[in-house]
Design a protein around this motif. Sequence first.
Motif, PDB file in Angstrom:
ATOM      1  N   MET A  73      35.529  41.518  49.185  1.00  0.00           N
ATOM      2  CA  MET A  73      36.209  41.000  50.370  1.00  0.00           C
ATOM      3  C   MET A  73      35.198  40.645  51.460  1.00  0.00           C
ATOM      4  SD  MET A  73      39.642  43.350  50.458  1.00  0.00           S
ATOM      5  CE  MET A  73      40.087  42.839  52.099  1.00  0.00           C
ATOM      6  N   GLN A  74      34.173  41.464  51.636  1.00  0.00           N
ATOM      7  CA  GLN A  74      33.136  41.159  52.630  1.00  0.00           C
ATOM      8  C   GLN A  74      32.406  39.874  52.266  1.00  0.00           C
ATOM      9  OE1 GLN A  74      30.925  44.821  52.604  1.00  0.00           O
ATOM     10  NE2 GLN A  74      32.057  45.660  54.331  1.00  0.00           N
ATOM     11  N   TYR A  75      32.107  39.709  50.984  1.00  0.00           N
ATOM     12  CA  TYR A  75      31.418  38.497  50.529  1.00  0.00           C
ATOM     13  C   TYR A  75      32.297  37.269  50.768  1.00  0.00           C
ATOM     14  CZ  TYR A  75      29.387  34.998  47.473  1.00  0.00           C
ATOM     15  OH  TYR A  75      28.862  33.833  46.984  1.00  0.00           O
ATOM     16  N   LEU A  76      33.561  37.357  50.375  1.00  0.00           N
ATOM     17  CA  LEU A  76      34.467  36.226  50.560  1.00  0.00           C
ATOM     18  C   LEU A  76      34.667  35.915  52.050  1.00  0.00           C
ATOM     19  CD1 LEU A  76      37.109  37.012  47.812  1.00  0.00           C
ATOM     20  CD2 LEU A  76      35.420  35.167  47.789  1.00  0.00           C
ATOM     21  N   ALA A  77      34.746  36.963  52.878  1.00  0.00           N
ATOM     22  CA  ALA A  77      34.891  36.750  54.319  1.00  0.00           C
ATOM     23  C   ALA A  77      33.642  36.077  54.884  1.00  0.00           C
ATOM     24  CB  ALA A  77      35.144  38.069  55.027  1.00  0.00           C
ATOM     25  N   LEU A 128      39.539  42.484  56.702  1.00  0.00           N
ATOM     26  CA  LEU A 128      38.610  43.581  56.437  1.00  0.00           C
ATOM     27  C   LEU A 128      39.002  44.851  57.184  1.00  0.00           C
ATOM     28  CD1 LEU A 128      35.216  41.649  56.496  1.00  0.00           C
ATOM     29  CD2 LEU A 128      36.447  42.490  54.495  1.00  0.00           C
ATOM     30  N   GLU A 129      39.533  44.710  58.399  1.00  0.00           N
ATOM     31  CA  GLU A 129      39.913  45.871  59.194  1.00  0.00           C
ATOM     32  C   GLU A 129      41.152  46.573  58.668  1.00  0.00           C
ATOM     33  OE1 GLU A 129      40.285  44.237  63.112  1.00  0.00           O
ATOM     34  OE2 GLU A 129      38.119  44.064  63.374  1.00  0.00           O
ATOM     35  N   SER A 130      41.922  45.920  57.813  1.00  0.00           N
ATOM     36  CA  SER A 130      43.141  46.543  57.277  1.00  0.00           C
ATOM     37  C   SER A 130      42.831  47.616  56.237  1.00  0.00           C
ATOM     38  CB  SER A 130      44.053  45.481  56.664  1.00  0.00           C
ATOM     39  OG  SER A 130      43.468  44.962  55.471  1.00  0.00           O
ATOM     40  N   ASN A 131      41.650  47.581  55.638  1.00  0.00           N
ATOM     41  CA  ASN A 131      41.311  48.517  54.562  1.00  0.00           C
ATOM     42  C   ASN A 131      41.385  49.991  54.960  1.00  0.00           C
ATOM     43  OD1 ASN A 131      41.081  47.755  51.950  1.00  0.00           O
ATOM     44  ND2 ASN A 131      38.875  47.582  51.932  1.00  0.00           N
ATOM     45  N   PRO A 132      40.770  50.431  56.076  1.00  0.00           N
ATOM     46  CA  PRO A 132      40.850  51.855  56.422  1.00  0.00           C
ATOM     47  C   PRO A 132      42.282  52.354  56.617  1.00  0.00           C
ATOM     48  CG  PRO A 132      39.121  50.791  57.693  1.00  0.00           C
ATOM     49  CD  PRO A 132      39.872  49.706  56.973  1.00  0.00           C
ATOM     50  N   VAL A 133      43.143  51.506  57.175  1.00  0.00           N
ATOM     51  CA  VAL A 133      44.536  51.900  57.370  1.00  0.00           C
ATOM     52  C   VAL A 133      45.216  52.100  56.024  1.00  0.00           C
ATOM     53  CG1 VAL A 133      46.759  51.199  58.344  1.00  0.00           C
ATOM     54  CG2 VAL A 133      44.644  50.696  59.578  1.00  0.00           C
ATOM     55  N   LEU A 134      45.013  51.148  55.098  1.00  0.00           N
ATOM     56  CA  LEU A 134      45.594  51.277  53.761  1.00  0.00           C
ATOM     57  C   LEU A 134      45.085  52.530  53.058  1.00  0.00           C
ATOM     58  CD1 LEU A 134      45.342  47.586  52.490  1.00  0.00           C
ATOM     59  CD2 LEU A 134      47.413  48.818  53.119  1.00  0.00           C
ATOM     60  N   GLU A 135      43.793  52.809  53.218  1.00  0.00           N
ATOM     61  CA  GLU A 135      43.216  53.979  52.563  1.00  0.00           C
ATOM     62  C   GLU A 135      43.804  55.276  53.106  1.00  0.00           C
ATOM     63  OE1 GLU A 135      38.965  53.908  52.495  1.00  0.00           O
ATOM     64  OE2 GLU A 135      38.899  52.065  51.335  1.00  0.00           O
ATOM     65  N   ALA A 136      44.042  55.358  54.405  1.00  0.00           N
ATOM     66  CA  ALA A 136      44.604  56.575  54.992  1.00  0.00           C
ATOM     67  C   ALA A 136      45.991  56.864  54.428  1.00  0.00           C
ATOM     68  CB  ALA A 136      44.667  56.460  56.511  1.00  0.00           C
ATOM     69  N   PHE A 137      46.760  55.825  54.199  1.00  0.00           N
ATOM     70  CA  PHE A 137      48.116  56.010  53.703  1.00  0.00           C
ATOM     71  C   PHE A 137      48.196  56.082  52.184  1.00  0.00           C
ATOM     72  CE2 PHE A 137      49.191  54.784  57.970  1.00  0.00           C
ATOM     73  CZ  PHE A 137      50.318  55.535  58.236  1.00  0.00           C
ATOM     74  N   GLY A 138      47.151  55.709  51.468  1.00  0.00           N
ATOM     75  CA  GLY A 138      47.255  55.671  50.014  1.00  0.00           C
ATOM     76  C   GLY A 138      46.158  56.378  49.255  1.00  0.00           C
ATOM     77  N   ASN A 139      45.190  56.985  49.946  1.00  0.00           N
ATOM     78  CA  ASN A 139      44.110  57.688  49.256  1.00  0.00           C
ATOM     79  C   ASN A 139      44.273  59.188  49.434  1.00  0.00           C
ATOM     80  OD1 ASN A 139      43.174  55.104  48.907  1.00  0.00           O
ATOM     81  ND2 ASN A 139      41.087  55.563  49.497  1.00  0.00           N
ATOM     82  N   ALA A 140      43.760  59.932  48.455  1.00  0.00           N
ATOM     83  CA  ALA A 140      43.863  61.386  48.488  1.00  0.00           C
ATOM     84  C   ALA A 140      42.665  61.998  47.787  1.00  0.00           C
ATOM     85  CB  ALA A 140      45.151  61.831  47.804  1.00  0.00           C
ATOM     86  N   LYS A 141      42.467  63.284  48.033  1.00  0.00           N
ATOM     87  CA  LYS A 141      41.416  64.015  47.333  1.00  0.00           C
ATOM     88  C   LYS A 141      41.969  64.416  45.967  1.00  0.00           C
ATOM     89  CE  LYS A 141      38.599  68.145  47.449  1.00  0.00           C
ATOM     90  NZ  LYS A 141      38.313  69.415  48.117  1.00  0.00           N
ATOM     91  N   ARG A 173      38.366  23.169  52.942  1.00  0.00           N
ATOM     92  CA  ARG A 173      36.918  23.240  53.125  1.00  0.00           C
ATOM     93  C   ARG A 173      36.336  24.594  52.723  1.00  0.00           C
ATOM     94  NH1 ARG A 173      36.456  20.643  59.052  1.00  0.00           N
ATOM     95  NH2 ARG A 173      37.908  22.336  59.412  1.00  0.00           N
ATOM     96  N   GLY A 174      37.180  25.444  52.133  1.00  0.00           N
ATOM     97  CA  GLY A 174      36.688  26.739  51.663  1.00  0.00           C
ATOM     98  C   GLY A 174      36.670  27.829  52.713  1.00  0.00           C
ATOM     99  N   ARG A 175      37.338  27.630  53.833  1.00  0.00           N
ATOM    100  CA  ARG A 175      37.400  28.650  54.878  1.00  0.00           C
ATOM    101  C   ARG A 175      38.684  29.452  54.729  1.00  0.00           C
ATOM    102  NH1 ARG A 175      36.387  25.189  60.221  1.00  0.00           N
ATOM    103  NH2 ARG A 175      38.420  24.524  59.517  1.00  0.00           N
ATOM    104  N   ILE A 176      38.613  30.747  55.034  1.00  0.00           N
ATOM    105  CA  ILE A 176      39.797  31.596  54.931  1.00  0.00           C
ATOM    106  C   ILE A 176      40.826  31.137  55.961  1.00  0.00           C
ATOM    107  CG2 ILE A 176      40.697  33.929  55.238  1.00  0.00           C
ATOM    108  CD1 ILE A 176      38.057  34.980  54.127  1.00  0.00           C
ATOM    109  N   SER A 177      42.051  30.926  55.484  1.00  0.00           N
ATOM    110  CA  SER A 177      43.118  30.492  56.387  1.00  0.00           C
ATOM    111  C   SER A 177      44.226  31.536  56.500  1.00  0.00           C
ATOM    112  CB  SER A 177      43.706  29.157  55.905  1.00  0.00           C
ATOM    113  OG  SER A 177      44.236  29.301  54.605  1.00  0.00           O
ATOM    114  N   GLY A 178      44.235  32.530  55.614  1.00  0.00           N
ATOM    115  CA  GLY A 178      45.258  33.569  55.669  1.00  0.00           C
ATOM    116  C   GLY A 178      45.058  34.577  54.554  1.00  0.00           C
ATOM    117  N   ALA A 179      45.868  35.622  54.598  1.00  0.00           N
ATOM    118  CA  ALA A 179      45.770  36.658  53.561  1.00  0.00           C
ATOM    119  C   ALA A 179      47.084  37.409  53.466  1.00  0.00           C
ATOM    120  CB  ALA A 179      44.638  37.624  53.883  1.00  0.00           C
TER     121      ALA A 179
END
Length: 134
Positions: free
Chosen positions: A28-32, A51-64, A85-91
């Motif tokens: 995702m960082q590379y594509l961004a 990219l900023e959405s990842n930590p929020v998703l991890e808090a709600f869906g990751n576990a030890k 032109r190859g630029r991100i327009s949405g996700a």
Amino acid sequence: MIKEQISQAILVSGESGAGKTESTKMLMQYLAFMGGRNNNTGERSVEQKVLESNPVLEAFGNAKTVRNNNSSRFGKFVEIQFDGRGRISGAAIRTYLLERSRVCQVSDPERNYHCFYMLCAAPPEKDIKKVKHV
């Protein structure tokens, strides 16, 4: 994608603890980076928001778990749209909870989803009131 004018897909799979989540973050960082554009308006770009959405998703869906301290307990489908032109327009990010049982019962030494521990670790009410008045 630009040369062939067709959609592309990347499937990241592997065993528990193999690094799927970290690989996806790097992709995702590379594509961004490749699909980014200068944003002189001071607003957060689409790339930054994705990219900023990842930590929020991890808090709600990751576990030890027994194998991993930050194990994804959900599946994630990330769709990143690009313009001509190859630029991100949405996700669009869709998550699929794989372990509903973890909400009700957790085996030792595993833990529940990180979000539950973050909520329990919230500061005392009196400290929250101090911050509100600053």
